[in-house]
Design an enzyme around this catalytic site. Structure first.
Site, mmCIF file in Angstrom:
data_model
loop_
_atom_site.group_PDB
_atom_site.id
_atom_site.type_symbol
_atom_site.label_atom_id
_atom_site.label_comp_id
_atom_site.label_asym_id
_atom_site.label_seq_id
_atom_site.Cartn_x
_atom_site.Cartn_y
_atom_site.Cartn_z
ATOM 1 N N GLU A 106 -7.160 4.187 7.624
ATOM 2 C CA GLU A 106 -7.001 5.630 7.373
ATOM 3 C C GLU A 106 -8.249 6.181 6.684
ATOM 4 O O GLU A 106 -8.634 7.331 6.921
ATOM 5 C CB GLU A 106 -5.722 5.881 6.553
ATOM 6 C CG GLU A 106 -4.482 5.678 7.416
ATOM 7 C CD GLU A 106 -3.226 5.289 6.663
ATOM 8 O OE1 GLU A 106 -3.155 5.470 5.438
ATOM 9 O OE2 GLU A 106 -2.300 4.781 7.324
ATOM 10 N N ASN A 125 0.859 -1.182 0.000
ATOM 11 C CA ASN A 125 0.000 0.000 0.000
ATOM 12 C C ASN A 125 0.897 1.235 0.000
ATOM 13 O O ASN A 125 1.509 1.545 1.019
ATOM 14 C CB ASN A 125 -0.900 -0.021 1.248
ATOM 15 C CG ASN A 125 -1.696 1.269 1.393
ATOM 16 O OD1 ASN A 125 -1.834 2.039 0.438
ATOM 17 N ND2 ASN A 125 -2.210 1.509 2.584
ATOM 18 N N TRP A 126 0.933 1.902 -1.124
ATOM 19 C CA TRP A 126 1.811 3.080 -1.233
ATOM 20 C C TRP A 126 1.284 4.286 -0.472
ATOM 21 O O TRP A 126 1.972 5.278 -0.334
ATOM 22 C CB TRP A 126 1.980 3.470 -2.711
ATOM 23 C CG TRP A 126 2.863 2.565 -3.498
ATOM 24 C CD1 TRP A 126 3.357 1.349 -3.120
ATOM 25 C CD2 TRP A 126 3.362 2.801 -4.821
ATOM 26 N NE1 TRP A 126 4.127 0.814 -4.122
ATOM 27 C CE2 TRP A 126 4.144 1.692 -5.183
ATOM 28 C CE3 TRP A 126 3.204 3.846 -5.742
ATOM 29 C CZ2 TRP A 126 4.780 1.587 -6.425
ATOM 30 C CZ3 TRP A 126 3.827 3.738 -6.976
ATOM 31 C CH2 TRP A 126 4.616 2.627 -7.309
ATOM 32 N N LYS A 127 0.034 4.225 -0.035
ATOM 33 C CA LYS A 127 -0.617 5.395 0.570
ATOM 34 C C LYS A 127 -0.448 6.597 -0.377
ATOM 35 O O LYS A 127 -0.416 6.419 -1.592
ATOM 36 C CB LYS A 127 -0.044 5.690 1.954
ATOM 37 C CG LYS A 127 -0.015 4.451 2.850
ATOM 38 C CD LYS A 127 0.278 4.808 4.266
ATOM 39 C CE LYS A 127 0.559 3.576 5.072
ATOM 40 N NZ LYS A 127 0.003 3.643 6.410
ATOM 41 N N GLY A 179 2.043 2.007 10.661
ATOM 42 C CA GLY A 179 2.951 3.146 10.560
ATOM 43 C C GLY A 179 3.593 3.557 11.870
ATOM 44 O O GLY A 179 4.200 4.623 11.960
ATOM 45 N N HIS A 184 -9.651 0.599 4.557
ATOM 46 C CA HIS A 184 -8.382 0.834 5.257
ATOM 47 C C HIS A 184 -8.649 1.750 6.452
ATOM 48 O O HIS A 184 -9.473 2.664 6.378
ATOM 49 C CB HIS A 184 -7.364 1.469 4.302
ATOM 50 C CG HIS A 184 -5.984 1.502 4.872
ATOM 51 N ND1 HIS A 184 -5.587 2.454 5.788
ATOM 52 C CD2 HIS A 184 -4.918 0.688 4.683
ATOM 53 C CE1 HIS A 184 -4.328 2.228 6.123
ATOM 54 N NE2 HIS A 184 -3.896 1.157 5.477
ATOM 55 N N GLY A 207 2.727 -1.245 4.247
ATOM 56 C CA GLY A 207 2.728 0.183 3.933
ATOM 57 C C GLY A 207 4.139 0.685 3.675
ATOM 58 O O GLY A 207 4.687 0.536 2.584
ATOM 59 N N GLY A 208 4.756 1.257 4.683
ATOM 60 C CA GLY A 208 6.062 1.903 4.530
ATOM 61 C C GLY A 208 7.100 1.036 3.828
ATOM 62 O O GLY A 208 7.833 1.516 2.948
ATOM 63 N N GLU A 211 -5.569 -5.432 10.228
ATOM 64 C CA GLU A 211 -4.610 -4.347 10.433
ATOM 65 C C GLU A 211 -4.937 -3.621 11.743
ATOM 66 O O GLU A 211 -5.760 -2.679 11.739
ATOM 67 C CB GLU A 211 -4.670 -3.353 9.279
ATOM 68 C CG GLU A 211 -4.258 -3.923 7.948
ATOM 69 C CD GLU A 211 -3.634 -2.860 7.078
ATOM 70 O OE1 GLU A 211 -2.492 -3.055 6.638
ATOM 71 O OE2 GLU A 211 -4.261 -1.809 6.852
ATOM 72 N N SER A 247 3.189 -2.345 10.333
ATOM 73 C CA SER A 247 4.638 -2.301 10.570
ATOM 74 C C SER A 247 5.338 -3.620 10.260
ATOM 75 O O SER A 247 6.276 -4.004 10.967
ATOM 76 C CB SER A 247 4.935 -1.835 11.999
ATOM 77 O OG SER A 247 4.434 -0.525 12.199
#
Ligand code: PEP
Length: 251
Positions: A95, A9-11, A171, A93, A231-232, A165, A210
């Site tokens: 977010e 997930n590049w966000k 994150g 998600h 993600g990251g 998640e 994470s």
């Protein structure tokens, strides 16, 4: 046996030049035996579809609008995503839930719209830290899942992926322990199994929060953890590839 999956997930990250370098490195190092996908911001779908068309790496968007068309300024429909050869789309998600106020009902409608257009939804569920500390983890994820089951029917889960998640792990660098992840994954599978055992057996449940190269193998070794939503670490080719390799080695 469920095929492991690793989804990046590049966000809201990316740049045309660096996207190409990142994807090229990922494609070159991708192991066999897993499904791998990237979920990119809308403006990059055309670039990504051109770059990845002949590769095993698939792509999708990070959300969608449930309505097929109309006066929804700023929104993107499932049918539009299909035009960019997306195979799947993230739905719910945390977010989106927290920052954009998406409700369980709206998320369920997105899930249904995605499937109606032939897209595989990746349904994200997870509890906040306060909810975990209050002992509400199972109740929260069960109700998030139930909203989709009520709208789409349990059989619809066969054409989807579930992602657990925990919000407190996204994150933050604070990963759920393998045992914590396994407990929730097993619970989610059991929720589905009560209604449709066959669907539950085949359902891939990814862990997200994470996940890094140094903790992926332990998480993916758990019986009900079928891969990761990353993600990251999906923005760094070596990290993402190491996570893909960990997934490929667990089955
Ligand atoms: C995510 O964005 O879904 C996620 C899990 O992020 P991170 O891996 O950075 O925690």
């Amino acid at each position: 046996m469920r095929k492991p999956m690793v989804a990046g997930n590049w966000k809201m990250h990316g740049h045309r030049a660096t996207n190409a370098t990142l994807l090229d490195a990922i494609v070159r190092g991708l192991p066999t035996g897993i499904d791998a996908a990237v979920y990119v911001p809308f403006p990059y779908l055309e670039q990504v579809s051109a770059l990845l068309a002949t590769t095993p790496l698939t792509w999708g968007a990070q959300t969608l609008q449930a309505a097929p068309s109309g006066a929804y300024t700023g929104e993107v429909s499932a049918q539009m995503l299909v035009e960019f050869a997306c195979r799947s789309v993230l739905v719910g998600h945390s977010e989106r839930r927290a920052l954009f106020g998406e409700t369980d009902a709206q998320i369920a409608a997105k899930f249904v719209a995605a499937q109606a257009a032939g897209l595989q939804p990746v349904l994200c569920v997870g509890e906040t830290l306060a909810q975990r500390e209050a002992g509400q983890t199972e109740a929260v994820v069960a109700s998030q899942l139930q909203a989709v089951i009520e709208a789409a029917g349990v059989e619809a889960l066969s054409h989807s992926v579930l992602a657990y998640e925990p919000v407190w792990a996204i994150g933050t660098g604070q990963t759920a322990s393998p045992a914590q992840a396994q407990a929730v994954h097993a619970f989610l599978r059991q929720q589905v199994s009560r209604l449709a055992p066959e669907v539950a057996l085949g359902l891939r449940i990814l862990y997200g929060g994470s996940v890094k190269a140094n903790n992926a193998a332990a998480l993916f070794a758990m019986a009900d953890v079928d891969g990761g939503l990353i993600g990251g670490a999906s923005l760094v080719a070596e990290e993402f590839l190491a996570i893909c390799a960990a997934a490929a080695h667990t089955r």
